[in-house]
Design a protein around this motif. Structure first.
Motif, PDB file in Angstrom:
ATOM      1  N   ALA A 151       2.398   7.594  -3.218  1.00  0.00           N
ATOM      2  CA  ALA A 151       1.315   7.088  -4.067  1.00  0.00           C
ATOM      3  C   ALA A 151       1.779   5.886  -4.890  1.00  0.00           C
ATOM      4  N   THR A 152       3.016   5.955  -5.357  1.00  0.00           N
ATOM      5  CA  THR A 152       3.557   4.839  -6.144  1.00  0.00           C
ATOM      6  C   THR A 152       3.692   3.584  -5.295  1.00  0.00           C
ATOM      7  N   VAL A 153       4.249   3.741  -4.081  1.00  0.00           N
ATOM      8  CA  VAL A 153       4.409   2.589  -3.192  1.00  0.00           C
ATOM      9  C   VAL A 153       3.048   2.019  -2.795  1.00  0.00           C
ATOM     10  N   SER A 154       2.092   2.884  -2.534  1.00  0.00           N
ATOM     11  CA  SER A 154       0.745   2.421  -2.177  1.00  0.00           C
ATOM     12  C   SER A 154       0.099   1.649  -3.323  1.00  0.00           C
ATOM     13  N   SER A 155       0.320   2.094  -4.555  1.00  0.00           N
ATOM     14  CA  SER A 155      -0.241   1.400  -5.713  1.00  0.00           C
ATOM     15  C   SER A 155       0.348   0.003  -5.865  1.00  0.00           C
ATOM     16  N   VAL A 156       1.669  -0.115  -5.594  1.00  0.00           N
ATOM     17  CA  VAL A 156       2.315  -1.430  -5.669  1.00  0.00           C
ATOM     18  C   VAL A 156       1.775  -2.348  -4.586  1.00  0.00           C
ATOM     19  N   LEU A 157       1.626  -1.802  -3.371  1.00  0.00           N
ATOM     20  CA  LEU A 157       1.111  -2.622  -2.270  1.00  0.00           C
ATOM     21  C   LEU A 157      -0.336  -3.044  -2.499  1.00  0.00           C
ATOM     22  N   ARG A 158      -1.056  -2.245  -3.259  1.00  0.00           N
ATOM     23  CA  ARG A 158      -2.474  -2.560  -3.502  1.00  0.00           C
ATOM     24  C   ARG A 158      -2.612  -3.878  -4.253  1.00  0.00           C
ATOM     25  N   SER A 204      -6.506  -4.932   1.250  1.00  0.00           N
ATOM     26  CA  SER A 204      -7.094  -3.755   1.899  1.00  0.00           C
ATOM     27  C   SER A 204      -6.499  -2.479   1.294  1.00  0.00           C
ATOM     28  N   PHE A 205      -7.373  -1.610   0.788  1.00  0.00           N
ATOM     29  CA  PHE A 205      -6.923  -0.339   0.227  1.00  0.00           C
ATOM     30  C   PHE A 205      -6.366   0.571   1.318  1.00  0.00           C
ATOM     31  N   LEU A 206      -7.016   0.561   2.498  1.00  0.00           N
ATOM     32  CA  LEU A 206      -6.579   1.441   3.588  1.00  0.00           C
ATOM     33  C   LEU A 206      -5.196   1.050   4.097  1.00  0.00           C
ATOM     34  N   LEU A 207      -4.954  -0.282   4.223  1.00  0.00           N
ATOM     35  CA  LEU A 207      -3.631  -0.720   4.673  1.00  0.00           C
ATOM     36  C   LEU A 207      -2.557  -0.348   3.656  1.00  0.00           C
ATOM     37  N   ALA A 208      -2.851  -0.532   2.387  1.00  0.00           N
ATOM     38  CA  ALA A 208      -1.892  -0.170   1.343  1.00  0.00           C
ATOM     39  C   ALA A 208      -1.605   1.327   1.344  1.00  0.00           C
ATOM     40  N   LEU A 209      -2.554   2.115   1.794  1.00  0.00           N
ATOM     41  CA  LEU A 209      -2.386   3.568   1.835  1.00  0.00           C
ATOM     42  C   LEU A 209      -1.618   4.012   3.075  1.00  0.00           C
ATOM     43  N   PHE A 210      -1.945   3.406   4.234  1.00  0.00           N
ATOM     44  CA  PHE A 210      -1.402   3.910   5.494  1.00  0.00           C
ATOM     45  C   PHE A 210      -0.059   3.294   5.872  1.00  0.00           C
ATOM     46  N   ILE A 211       0.235   2.086   5.427  1.00  0.00           N
ATOM     47  CA  ILE A 211       1.502   1.451   5.814  1.00  0.00           C
ATOM     48  C   ILE A 211       2.710   2.257   5.333  1.00  0.00           C
TER      49      ILE A 211
END
Length: 288
Positions: free
Chosen positions: A52-59, A64-71
């Motif tokens: 979740a932390t990494v996804s938040s940084v990528l956001r 794209s929210f989905l890319l930030a979540l799935f990568i």
């Protein structure tokens, strides 16, 4: 599912010629287990927080929210796919399969495990005998060809094989008509009077025929004759079938006691650890 006459099964040490068949058997037995193990690791609270932390940084970088979540999840799955086989080993321990070649050095000098069903085996008819002779002849021919090729290659140092046999574990296989039907591995252990079973696999066509029970019980009997008083079995964490199997054979999950004072202090076997130190095996124990 094929019917198996346990009386025709031979329980013997794995030889160098059996390694490829054992590897294929292990891979077949682990189908789906690796994915369940990865799912187990991904759903641990610390892992979820990290993702979740990494996804938040990528956001903040990606639109794209989905890319930030799935990568991050995709990259972690690829990482675990590459590292889990190395950490658990092809035969279920921290050592790769070739470390067990040392134990193959004594394979032809050690007796097979006794099969109590052999006395009850049915007599085979003449057709089956002819098939056995044909298979044995073909196998003998192939072994002779392999032997000729081996003579042309560099000879392995005998002292090195003896040393590897000393530090390596043992892999016992169940064979019938030249086919490897199942295997169980005993990992090397530094403490006296202790055995560790780290991998038990039975070919899918011959499950629920009593072959796994036969392998484990015969290995326990051999261990007891050698002075072993305790056996540990490492079971993959998401394997409910494996857990139920060992409980039926009288094993208990490490930490569970039967009310005997001081028994908890003796349970000191460490489970295999995976990503972020999460356990990937459950440890079961049985006193012989």
């Amino acid at each position: 599912m094929a019917h198996l006459n346990l009386g025709n099964v031979v329980l013997r040490l794995m030889t160098e010629d059996d390694i490829e068949a054992v590897k294929a058997l292990i891979k077949q037995g682990c189908e789906g287990m690796e994915n369940r193990l990865i799912l187990h690791l991904l759903t641990r609270p610390l892992a979820v927080l990290l993702l979740a932390t990494v996804s938040s940084v990528l956001r903040f970088v990606m639109h794209s929210f989905l890319l930030a979540l799935f990568i991050p999840v995709l990259l972690l799955i690829v990482y675990l796919k590459l590292t889990i086989p190395r950490s658990t080993g092809i035969l279920g321990s921290s050592k790769p399969y070739w470390d067990y070649l040392g134990s193959s050095y004594h394979a032809r000098s050690q007796p097979d495990l006794p099969n109590p069903h052999a006395a009850k085996a049915k007599l085979v008819n003449d057709q089956d005998k002819a098939k056995r002779r044909k298979k044995a002849k073909e196998k003998y021919k192939s072994k002779e060809e392999e032997k000729e090729k081996a003579e042309d290659r560099e000879m392995v140092d005998e002292d090195d094989l003896k040393e590897r046999a000393r530090v390596a574990g043992e892999v016992w296989i169940a064979e019938c008509d030249g086919e490897v039907l199942g295997c169980v591995a005993r990992d090397v252990w530094s403490r006296r009077c202790v055995y560790r079973i780290c991998r038990l696999v039975v070919q899918s066509w011959y499950r629920r025929e009593g072959l796994g029970r036969l392998l484990v019980q015969r290995l326990e009997s051999r261990a007891k004759q050698s002075g072993v008083r305790r056996v540990y079995a490492h079971v993959p964490f998401p394997s409910k079938v494996g857990e139920a199997f060992f409980r039926k054979l009288g094993y208990r999950l490490q930490g569970e006691t039967s009310g005997v004072e001081g028994e908890e202090d003796e349970d000191n076997e460490e489970p295999e650890k995976g990503w972020l130190g999460f356990p990937v095996t459950k440890v079961f124990v049985k006193d012989l």
